[in-house]
Design a protein around this motif. Structure first.
Motif, PDB file in Angstrom:
ATOM      1  N   VAL A   1      38.344  29.228  98.777  1.00  0.00           N
ATOM      2  CA  VAL A   1      37.747  28.992  97.362  1.00  0.00           C
ATOM      3  C   VAL A   1      36.332  29.094  97.580  1.00  0.00           C
ATOM      4  CG1 VAL A   1      37.572  29.560  94.851  1.00  0.00           C
ATOM      5  CG2 VAL A   1      39.927  29.002  96.521  1.00  0.00           C
ATOM      6  N   PHE A   2      35.416  29.873  96.942  1.00  0.00           N
ATOM      7  CA  PHE A   2      33.938  29.788  96.897  1.00  0.00           C
ATOM      8  C   PHE A   2      33.990  28.609  95.161  1.00  0.00           C
ATOM      9  CE2 PHE A   2      29.960  30.553  94.779  1.00  0.00           C
ATOM     10  CZ  PHE A   2      29.272  30.069  95.279  1.00  0.00           C
ATOM     11  N   VAL A   3      33.497  28.163  94.253  1.00  0.00           N
ATOM     12  CA  VAL A   3      33.644  27.751  93.209  1.00  0.00           C
ATOM     13  C   VAL A   3      31.526  27.373  92.745  1.00  0.00           C
ATOM     14  CG1 VAL A   3      33.846  26.108  91.664  1.00  0.00           C
ATOM     15  CG2 VAL A   3      35.895  26.663  93.156  1.00  0.00           C
ATOM     16  N   GLY A   4      30.995  27.935  92.311  1.00  0.00           N
ATOM     17  CA  GLY A   4      30.101  28.236  91.291  1.00  0.00           C
ATOM     18  C   GLY A   4      28.898  29.598  91.108  1.00  0.00           C
ATOM     19  N   PRO A   5      27.868  29.665  90.965  1.00  0.00           N
ATOM     20  CA  PRO A   5      27.023  30.847  90.922  1.00  0.00           C
ATOM     21  C   PRO A   5      26.410  31.337  92.202  1.00  0.00           C
ATOM     22  CG  PRO A   5      25.518  28.594  89.956  1.00  0.00           C
ATOM     23  CD  PRO A   5      27.000  28.429  90.274  1.00  0.00           C
ATOM     24  N   TYR A   6      26.542  32.579  92.343  1.00  0.00           N
ATOM     25  CA  TYR A   6      25.847  32.982  93.836  1.00  0.00           C
ATOM     26  C   TYR A   6      24.027  32.590  93.028  1.00  0.00           C
ATOM     27  CZ  TYR A   6      30.696  34.760  95.068  1.00  0.00           C
ATOM     28  OH  TYR A   6      31.322  35.936  95.308  1.00  0.00           O
ATOM     29  N   ALA A   7      23.819  32.284  94.657  1.00  0.00           N
ATOM     30  CA  ALA A   7      22.705  32.992  94.707  1.00  0.00           C
ATOM     31  C   ALA A   7      21.816  33.729  94.240  1.00  0.00           C
ATOM     32  CB  ALA A   7      22.060  32.588  96.595  1.00  0.00           C
ATOM     33  N   ALA A   8      20.714  33.624  93.482  1.00  0.00           N
ATOM     34  CA  ALA A   8      20.369  34.892  92.527  1.00  0.00           C
ATOM     35  C   ALA A   8      19.377  35.757  93.490  1.00  0.00           C
ATOM     36  CB  ALA A   8      18.910  33.791  92.351  1.00  0.00           C
ATOM     37  N   ALA A   9      19.102  36.973  93.449  1.00  0.00           N
ATOM     38  CA  ALA A   9      18.538  38.212  94.463  1.00  0.00           C
ATOM     39  C   ALA A   9      18.068  37.752  94.096  1.00  0.00           C
ATOM     40  CB  ALA A   9      19.091  39.589  93.304  1.00  0.00           C
ATOM     41  N   SER A  10      16.734  38.039  94.980  1.00  0.00           N
ATOM     42  CA  SER A  10      14.960  38.032  95.449  1.00  0.00           C
ATOM     43  C   SER A  10      14.525  38.915  94.021  1.00  0.00           C
ATOM     44  CB  SER A  10      14.326  38.641  96.432  1.00  0.00           C
ATOM     45  OG  SER A  10      14.730  37.932  97.138  1.00  0.00           O
ATOM     46  N   PRO A  11      12.701  38.710  93.525  1.00  0.00           N
ATOM     47  CA  PRO A  11      12.367  39.133  92.122  1.00  0.00           C
ATOM     48  C   PRO A  11      12.252  40.346  92.926  1.00  0.00           C
ATOM     49  CG  PRO A  11      11.461  37.532  92.485  1.00  0.00           C
ATOM     50  CD  PRO A  11      12.392  37.018  93.913  1.00  0.00           C
ATOM     51  N   GLU A  12      12.446  42.028  92.480  1.00  0.00           N
ATOM     52  CA  GLU A  12      11.749  42.667  92.537  1.00  0.00           C
ATOM     53  C   GLU A  12      10.863  43.698  92.570  1.00  0.00           C
ATOM     54  OE1 GLU A  12      14.041  45.724  90.502  1.00  0.00           O
ATOM     55  OE2 GLU A  12      16.155  45.085  91.032  1.00  0.00           O
ATOM     56  N   SER A  13       9.917  42.594  92.323  1.00  0.00           N
ATOM     57  CA  SER A  13       8.513  43.002  92.237  1.00  0.00           C
ATOM     58  C   SER A  13       7.514  41.278  92.030  1.00  0.00           C
ATOM     59  CB  SER A  13       8.247  44.033  91.437  1.00  0.00           C
ATOM     60  OG  SER A  13       8.353  43.255  89.961  1.00  0.00           O
TER      61      SER A  13
END
Length: 116
Positions: free
Chosen positions: A14-26
């Motif tokens: 089980v994964f517990v915690g936030p996923y990595a943030a996405a990259s900035p789009e620009s």
């Protein structure tokens, strides 16, 4: 006595915690009125890598340059918040500039060069 009852064993990961943030789009890099000083600005990251909503106020960013060996070199010792930062650029780096978003120490990386 009824005896021993044994069930089928099972296991799960089980994964517990936030996923990595996405990259900035620009992102944009612009030289300021002070020679050699640049302002890097970006669109705030509001989702994780899976498209789930993130509160942009909880996301910080790592600003970096890329050296001639294509290694990431942090511009600041710690992550920055907000949507822009100004600093004195160093001549001689060959690869460009980039931004990484950081949500609770989970990072995603954007490795593209940005035009001025």
């Amino acid at each position: 006595s009824i005896g021993e009852i044994t069930g089928v064993s099972a296991s799960a990961s089980v994964f517990v915690g936030p996923y990595a943030a996405a990259s900035p789009e620009s992102a944009t890099v612009v030289e300021t009125a002070e020679a050699g000083s640049v302002t890097v600005s970006w669109a705030p990251v509001t989702t994780d890598v899976n498209g789930n909503a993130l509160d942009a106020a909880n996301v910080s960013y790592m600003v970096y340059t890329i050296d001639e060996d294509m290694n990431l070199v942090a511009v600041f010792e710690s992550n920055v918040t907000g949507e822009s930062v100004t600093f004195k650029a160093v001549a001689g780096f060959g690869g460009g500039c980039g931004i990484r978003a950081d949500k609770d120490r989970c990072r995603s990386r954007h490795t593209g060069d940005f035009a001025d």
